[in-house]
Design a protein around this motif. Structure first.
Motif, PDB file in Angstrom:
ATOM      1  N   PRO A 156      10.417   1.539  13.661  1.00 30.30           N
ATOM      2  CA  PRO A 156      10.613   0.318  14.448  1.00 30.30           C
ATOM      3  C   PRO A 156      11.513  -0.658  13.704  1.00 30.30           C
ATOM      4  O   PRO A 156      11.603  -0.641  12.474  1.00 30.30           O
ATOM      5  N   SER A 157      12.204  -1.486  14.447  1.00 28.96           N
ATOM      6  CA  SER A 157      13.083  -2.489  13.831  1.00 28.96           C
ATOM      7  C   SER A 157      12.250  -3.539  13.104  1.00 28.96           C
ATOM      8  O   SER A 157      11.160  -3.911  13.545  1.00 28.96           O
ATOM      9  N   ALA A 158      12.774  -4.003  11.978  1.00 33.32           N
ATOM     10  CA  ALA A 158      12.054  -4.997  11.176  1.00 33.32           C
ATOM     11  C   ALA A 158      12.056  -6.346  11.884  1.00 33.32           C
ATOM     12  O   ALA A 158      13.006  -6.704  12.586  1.00 33.32           O
ATOM     13  N   ARG A 159      10.984  -7.096  11.700  1.00 38.37           N
ATOM     14  CA  ARG A 159      10.875  -8.435  12.298  1.00 38.37           C
ATOM     15  C   ARG A 159      11.160  -9.488  11.228  1.00 38.37           C
ATOM     16  O   ARG A 159      10.677  -9.398  10.101  1.00 38.37           O
ATOM     17  N   ALA A 160      11.919 -10.473  11.612  1.00 36.85           N
ATOM     18  CA  ALA A 160      12.348 -11.485  10.644  1.00 36.85           C
ATOM     19  C   ALA A 160      11.202 -12.356  10.167  1.00 36.85           C
ATOM     20  O   ALA A 160      11.258 -12.919   9.081  1.00 36.85           O
ATOM     21  N   ASN A 161      10.142 -12.490  10.951  1.00 32.82           N
ATOM     22  CA  ASN A 161       9.068 -13.409  10.585  1.00 32.82           C
ATOM     23  C   ASN A 161       7.933 -12.751   9.818  1.00 32.82           C
ATOM     24  O   ASN A 161       6.900 -13.378   9.584  1.00 32.82           O
ATOM     25  N   GLU A 162       8.087 -11.486   9.419  1.00 34.07           N
ATOM     26  CA  GLU A 162       7.023 -10.814   8.691  1.00 34.07           C
ATOM     27  C   GLU A 162       6.976 -11.297   7.247  1.00 34.07           C
ATOM     28  O   GLU A 162       8.002 -11.374   6.574  1.00 34.07           O
ATOM     29  N   GLU A 163       5.796 -11.618   6.761  1.00 33.01           N
ATOM     30  CA  GLU A 163       5.579 -12.045   5.384  1.00 33.01           C
ATOM     31  C   GLU A 163       4.460 -11.202   4.793  1.00 33.01           C
ATOM     32  O   GLU A 163       3.389 -11.084   5.392  1.00 33.01           O
ATOM     33  N   ASN A 164       4.719 -10.630   3.643  1.00 32.32           N
ATOM     34  CA  ASN A 164       3.685  -9.826   3.004  1.00 32.32           C
ATOM     35  C   ASN A 164       3.817  -9.906   1.493  1.00 32.32           C
ATOM     36  O   ASN A 164       4.870  -9.585   0.933  1.00 32.32           O
ATOM     37  N   LEU A 165       2.768 -10.399   0.852  1.00 32.29           N
ATOM     38  CA  LEU A 165       2.624 -10.350  -0.591  1.00 32.29           C
ATOM     39  C   LEU A 165       1.484  -9.397  -0.895  1.00 32.29           C
ATOM     40  O   LEU A 165       0.473  -9.386  -0.183  1.00 32.29           O
ATOM     41  N   GLY A 166       1.633  -8.617  -1.924  1.00 29.12           N
ATOM     42  CA  GLY A 166       0.577  -7.677  -2.251  1.00 29.12           C
ATOM     43  C   GLY A 166       0.616  -7.261  -3.703  1.00 29.12           C
ATOM     44  O   GLY A 166       1.596  -7.499  -4.411  1.00 29.12           O
ATOM     45  N   ILE A 167      -0.475  -6.647  -4.139  1.00 28.89           N
ATOM     46  CA  ILE A 167      -0.580  -6.130  -5.503  1.00 28.89           C
ATOM     47  C   ILE A 167      -0.243  -4.647  -5.445  1.00 28.89           C
ATOM     48  O   ILE A 167      -0.955  -3.856  -4.823  1.00 28.89           O
ATOM     49  N   ALA A 168       0.862  -4.281  -6.080  1.00 30.59           N
ATOM     50  CA  ALA A 168       1.309  -2.892  -6.051  1.00 30.59           C
ATOM     51  C   ALA A 168       0.537  -2.025  -7.027  1.00 30.59           C
ATOM     52  O   ALA A 168       0.328  -0.836  -6.772  1.00 30.59           O
ATOM     53  N   ALA A 169       0.117  -2.575  -8.166  1.00 26.10           N
ATOM     54  CA  ALA A 169      -0.562  -1.752  -9.177  1.00 26.10           C
ATOM     55  C   ALA A 169      -1.396  -2.639 -10.089  1.00 26.10           C
ATOM     56  O   ALA A 169      -1.066  -3.806 -10.340  1.00 26.10           O
ATOM     57  N   LEU A 170      -2.469  -2.067 -10.585  1.00 21.49           N
ATOM     58  CA  LEU A 170      -3.319  -2.664 -11.619  1.00 21.49           C
ATOM     59  C   LEU A 170      -3.657  -1.534 -12.583  1.00 21.49           C
ATOM     60  O   LEU A 170      -4.316  -0.572 -12.204  1.00 21.49           O
ATOM     61  N   ALA A 171      -3.171  -1.633 -13.824  1.00 23.85           N
ATOM     62  CA  ALA A 171      -3.317  -0.505 -14.743  1.00 23.85           C
ATOM     63  C   ALA A 171      -3.358  -1.003 -16.176  1.00 23.85           C
ATOM     64  O   ALA A 171      -3.010  -2.143 -16.483  1.00 23.85           O
TER      65      ALA A 171
END
Length: 406
Positions: free
Chosen positions: A241-256
């Motif tokens: 699907p086409s990306a939406r301009a208003n999407e916001e996402n912060l996340g934790i990619a790794a904990l090691a």
């Protein structure tokens, strides 16, 4: 007209075989005049042209038969009218393998999650199939499940797609493609289509793992990918699907942590990797570190759009045993709160008992394993991670081995 197997066009050379046989076996004679032959020559002159025509017609017919057989192996097909670019052109029955990325990132979206758009693309593709086509539906969350047989009932395939939901699984596109390649052998129809439906998140493509991609490409290019001598190589379709301009996402990619063995009261480094997908600068976000449910550290971070950040925390575990470390993003306020925290289970060892068996025991630095014992415990009286014990091989039969892990 198009050819589905143009690589077999070289087989047309067999049409020249009758001509070569004719040329090689043509008689080379010398003409000698003989009186009695003139009456026979007059008889043959009237039918010479007819015999020559029949001869060349027979030779041409033999060449044509061989050429048609070679052309049939190329699987010619007629296409009527111009073909739109967005249309999938098929010739014969299709073996469709839907590879659906239902990882955690597909839950992103305000109002309409990405998974809803992926399911709409899957339904549109299924509508392009005809009765008699067969379908397999594989998901990222079901890679560990045993493989199933393909479906000939398109309505059942639609029902499987309708029941899909975003899972807590991390995306692994190469592994999903490898599972689709293995599923080809369970299909019967000649036209194989691998259809990858994903949200396009870059992390799931494992771009840094070049070895895995090389192995996958080699697998799809080999004749084994056909699973049948009458099949062409699989066709790969990627739908996102086409990306939406208003999407916001912060996340934790790794904990090691880089420590395999963790002693008590010894500070270790805990690495927390944070990513930011969006358009706004986030200056009000904090990383909170918890150990066994208790907050031990907190740090503010500032993330620009598309930026990644790694925070390093130092912590010493007071007691041995199992501990749970948790990293939490505070103030993220994004479209996917499920990836704002990550857990890590660690085992803190009291002291690791190590048994060193020597041919003969000697005091101090004598003996064959003295330097090994010194490396494990440089200061024998200090409280370290390893507790080495040196014995002679003659004492092994009577020594208690219960404190040591095999």
């Amino acid at each position: 007209m198009i050819l589905l197997n143009p690589g077999l066009l070289g087989g047309l050379a067999v049409a020249l075989v009758p001509l070569l046989i004719h040329l090689l076996h043509r008689r080379r004679v010398r003409r000698v005049d003989w009186g009695a032959m003139r009456f026979l020559a007059m008889l043959l002159a009237t039918s010479r042209r007819r015999l020559a025509l029949e001869h060349w017609l027979l030779l041409g017919l033999r060449c044509l038969i061989l050429a048609l057989i070679a052309l049939a192996f190329c699987r010619p097909a007629l296409v009527s009218g111009p073909v739109p670019e967005e249309r999938i052109v098929r010739h014969g029955r299709t073996a469709a393998i839907l590879l659906i990325d239902d990882s955690l990132s597909t839950a992103v979206g305000r109002g309409q999650p990405r998974m809803d758009a992926i399911k709409a693309l899957a339904r549109a593709y299924l509508d392009s199939l005809e009765p008699g086509d067969e379908v397999s539906v594989l998901t990222a969350s079901g890679l560990a499940d045993p493989p199933g047989d393909p479906l000939f009932d398109l309505a059942s395939a639609h029902a499987l797609v309708a029941d899909l939901r975003a899972s807590q699984t991390a995306a692994d596109i190469p592994e999903l493609l490898a599972a689709g390649s293995a599923q080809i052998a369970r299909h019967l129809n000649p036209g194989v289509e691998l259809v990858l439906l994903t949200d396009g998140d870059a992390a799931g493509w494992q771009a840094a793992d070049r070895a895995q991609w090389r192995a996958l490409c080699s697998r799809l290019r080999t004749p084994g990918a056909r699973a049948s001598g009458t099949r062409g190589f699989p066709r790969l379709l990627v739908c996102a699907p086409s990306a939406r301009a208003n999407e916001e996402n912060l996340g934790i990619a790794a904990l090691a942590t880089q420590r395999a063995l963790i002693p008590p009261t010894t500070p270790i480094a805990l690495h927390v990797a944070v990513f930011h997908h969006g358009r706004r600068v986030r200056a009000d976000t904090r990383i909170q570190l918890r150990v066994d449910g208790r907050t031990v550290a907190e740090r503010a971070i500032r993330l620009k759009p598309g930026q990644e950040h790694e925070a390093v925390f130092t912590h010493a575990f007071a007691e041995p045993g199992s501990h749970v470390v948790e990293a939490i993003l505070l103030g993220a306020r994004d479209d996917l709160p499920d990836d704002d925290r990550r857990l890590l289970a660690l085992e803190v060892a009291e002291r690791e008992a190590v048994l060193l068996v020597e041919g003969r025991q000697a005091p101090g630095l004598g003996g064959s394993l003295a330097f090994v014992a010194a490396a494990l415990a440089p200061e024998p009286d200090a409280r370290g991670l390893f507790a080495p014990r040196r014995i002679a091989v003659t004492e092994l039969a009577e020594h208690d081995l219960a404190p040591y892990r095999g």
